[in-house]
Write a protein that holds these residues in place. Structure first.
Motif, PDB file in Angstrom:
ATOM      1  N   ALA A  86     -30.578  17.617 -48.827  1.00  0.00           N
ATOM      2  CA  ALA A  86     -31.124  17.706 -50.189  1.00  0.00           C
ATOM      3  C   ALA A  86     -32.004  16.504 -50.510  1.00  0.00           C
ATOM      4  CB  ALA A  86     -29.983  17.816 -51.197  1.00  0.00           C
ATOM      5  N   ILE A  87     -31.586  15.329 -50.065  1.00  0.00           N
ATOM      6  CA  ILE A  87     -32.349  14.113 -50.328  1.00  0.00           C
ATOM      7  C   ILE A  87     -33.650  14.113 -49.537  1.00  0.00           C
ATOM      8  CG2 ILE A  87     -32.311  11.606 -50.142  1.00  0.00           C
ATOM      9  CD1 ILE A  87     -29.299  11.733 -50.568  1.00  0.00           C
TER      10      ILE A  87
ATOM     11  N   SER B 242     -29.398  10.281 -44.305  1.00  0.00           N
ATOM     12  CA  SER B 242     -29.525  11.050 -45.539  1.00  0.00           C
ATOM     13  C   SER B 242     -29.111  12.500 -45.365  1.00  0.00           C
ATOM     14  CB  SER B 242     -30.966  10.983 -46.056  1.00  0.00           C
ATOM     15  OG  SER B 242     -31.311   9.655 -46.404  1.00  0.00           O
TER      16      SER B 242
ATOM     17  N   GLY C 230     -25.348  16.708 -50.794  1.00  0.00           N
ATOM     18  CA  GLY C 230     -26.128  15.673 -51.470  1.00  0.00           C
ATOM     19  C   GLY C 230     -26.813  16.217 -52.706  1.00  0.00           C
ATOM     20  N   ASP C 231     -27.097  15.351 -53.645  1.00  0.00           N
ATOM     21  CA  ASP C 231     -27.773  15.728 -54.884  1.00  0.00           C
ATOM     22  C   ASP C 231     -28.809  14.673 -55.233  1.00  0.00           C
ATOM     23  OD1 ASP C 231     -26.591  18.204 -55.805  1.00  0.00           O
ATOM     24  OD2 ASP C 231     -24.732  17.071 -56.075  1.00  0.00           O
ATOM     25  N   VAL C 232     -29.889  15.117 -55.860  1.00  0.00           N
ATOM     26  CA  VAL C 232     -30.895  14.210 -56.405  1.00  0.00           C
ATOM     27  C   VAL C 232     -30.878  14.386 -57.919  1.00  0.00           C
ATOM     28  CG1 VAL C 232     -33.338  13.615 -56.510  1.00  0.00           C
ATOM     29  CG2 VAL C 232     -32.319  14.325 -54.346  1.00  0.00           C
ATOM     30  N   ILE C 233     -30.526  13.354 -58.625  1.00  0.00           N
ATOM     31  CA  ILE C 233     -30.419  13.409 -60.089  1.00  0.00           C
ATOM     32  C   ILE C 233     -31.525  12.544 -60.683  1.00  0.00           C
ATOM     33  CG2 ILE C 233     -28.958  12.955 -62.083  1.00  0.00           C
ATOM     34  CD1 ILE C 233     -26.529  13.267 -60.259  1.00  0.00           C
ATOM     35  N   LEU C 234     -32.358  13.139 -61.495  1.00  0.00           N
ATOM     36  CA  LEU C 234     -33.446  12.411 -62.149  1.00  0.00           C
ATOM     37  C   LEU C 234     -33.020  12.059 -63.569  1.00  0.00           C
ATOM     38  CD1 LEU C 234     -36.543  14.514 -61.000  1.00  0.00           C
ATOM     39  CD2 LEU C 234     -35.617  12.427 -59.995  1.00  0.00           C
TER      40      LEU C 234
ATOM     41  N   THR D  87     -35.322  16.706 -48.427  1.00  0.00           N
ATOM     42  CA  THR D  87     -36.228  17.711 -48.984  1.00  0.00           C
ATOM     43  C   THR D  87     -36.946  17.168 -50.209  1.00  0.00           C
ATOM     44  OG1 THR D  87     -34.829  19.520 -48.185  1.00  0.00           O
ATOM     45  CG2 THR D  87     -36.379  20.029 -49.966  1.00  0.00           C
ATOM     46  N   PHE D  88     -36.228  16.444 -51.041  1.00  0.00           N
ATOM     47  CA  PHE D  88     -36.847  15.843 -52.231  1.00  0.00           C
ATOM     48  C   PHE D  88     -37.896  14.813 -51.827  1.00  0.00           C
ATOM     49  CE2 PHE D  88     -36.936  12.294 -55.242  1.00  0.00           C
ATOM     50  CZ  PHE D  88     -37.373  12.949 -56.379  1.00  0.00           C
ATOM     51  N   ILE D  89     -37.574  13.965 -50.856  1.00  0.00           N
ATOM     52  CA  ILE D  89     -38.520  12.941 -50.403  1.00  0.00           C
ATOM     53  C   ILE D  89     -39.773  13.577 -49.812  1.00  0.00           C
ATOM     54  CG2 ILE D  89     -38.874  11.077 -48.751  1.00  0.00           C
ATOM     55  CD1 ILE D  89     -37.173  10.284 -51.126  1.00  0.00           C
TER      56      ILE D  89
END
Length: 265
Positions: A210-211, A207, A245-249, A213-215
């Motif tokens: 960014a991913i 990973s 990386g990006d986390v899109i909600l 950190t979100f987790i």
């Protein structure tokens, strides 16, 4: 004639809760206290009768569904027996029954004791209660002596990550790994003088930062802390530190209105 559904709408909302604005002040003034109390009493009666009707409908449909499922399971069991076949759930159930049988378990454990030296429990976060009970039976003597292996101790290795549990639909319970297995592996060996090594893997080779950190942030919330084994704050490190990386909600989808279904149509 006025149907029951239409009559209920006079007293109840679409969610079958009592209407708060059943009567206006002007109507209350015209009716007087006696008739007003009678209408509110009728509202209470209608609410109770409607709930009873809904419960009866749920019971009737559930009973029909259980009848259908029972017939399907009977046919499935008959087909397996005709072919001398077992499925995955049968393997777990029958193995546990064999090891728990008071007439045979001692002999089975003796035979296994001569062959079983190491247990490797992979994807432990997806272990269900029946599987964990089976593993406990298999390693019942692991921490009570050397058994049939002379001076060579027997070992258990369990690897898992509660954040990756995806088999709850099959009975997996992440809390089993987060609490029961984790506790067992620290209490039983320690009581027999053996050593337990708890190895964490905080570096991710897949990973992006960014991913991760979100987790880590998500897993610090109370809902996730309930199933994490050590309750310690998570901090993962990305092996590929420069990876993008990006986390899109995405917003939760809104279900389309469904047309009323006709039973058994």
């Amino acid at each position: 004639p006025l149907t029951w559904a239409a009559y209920c709408q006079l007293f109840l909302t679409d969610k079958n809760t009592p209407r708060k604005n059943l009567l206006t002040k002007a109507i209350v003034a015209q009716l007087g206290p006696h008739h007003t109390a009678a209408l509110y009493a009728e509202q209470t009666r209608v609410e109770a009768q409607q709930q009873l009707a809904l419960n009866t409908e749920v019971f009737t449909r559930s009973q029909a569904w259980c009848t259908l499922v029972k017939a399907a399971l009977t046919a499935y069991t008959t087909a397996k027996q005709a072919r001398n076949a077992v499925d995955f759930a049968d393997l777990i159930r029958l193995a546990h029954q064999l090891l728990a049988d008071p007439h045979h378990h001692a002999w089975v454990q003796y035979r296994l004791d001569r062959q079983l030296q190491h247990i490797f429990l992979d994807e432990a976060q997806d272990t269900d209660r029946h599987q964990w009970a089976l593993v406990q039976r298999l390693m019942g003597d692991f921490f009570s002596g050397l058994g049939q292996h002379g001076t060579q101790p027997r070992t258990l290795f369990a690897v898992g990550d509660v954040k990756q549990s995806i088999y709850t639909f099959r009975g997996a319970e992440p809390t089993i790994f987060g609490e029961q297995i984790h506790t067992y592996l620290h209490q039983q060996p320690a009581a027999s003088g053996q050593t337990v090594h708890h190895l964490g893997l905080a570096t991710s080779y897949r990973s992006a930062p960014a991913i991760l950190t979100f987790i880590d942030t998500l897993c610090r919330t109370p809902a996730y802390q309930k199933v994490l084994a050590d309750r310690a704050p998570l901090h993962h490190t990305a092996h590929h530190a420069g990876a993008g990386g990006d986390v899109i909600l995405w917003p939760a989808p809104t279900p389309l209105p469904a047309a009323p279904a006709t039973p058994w149509a």
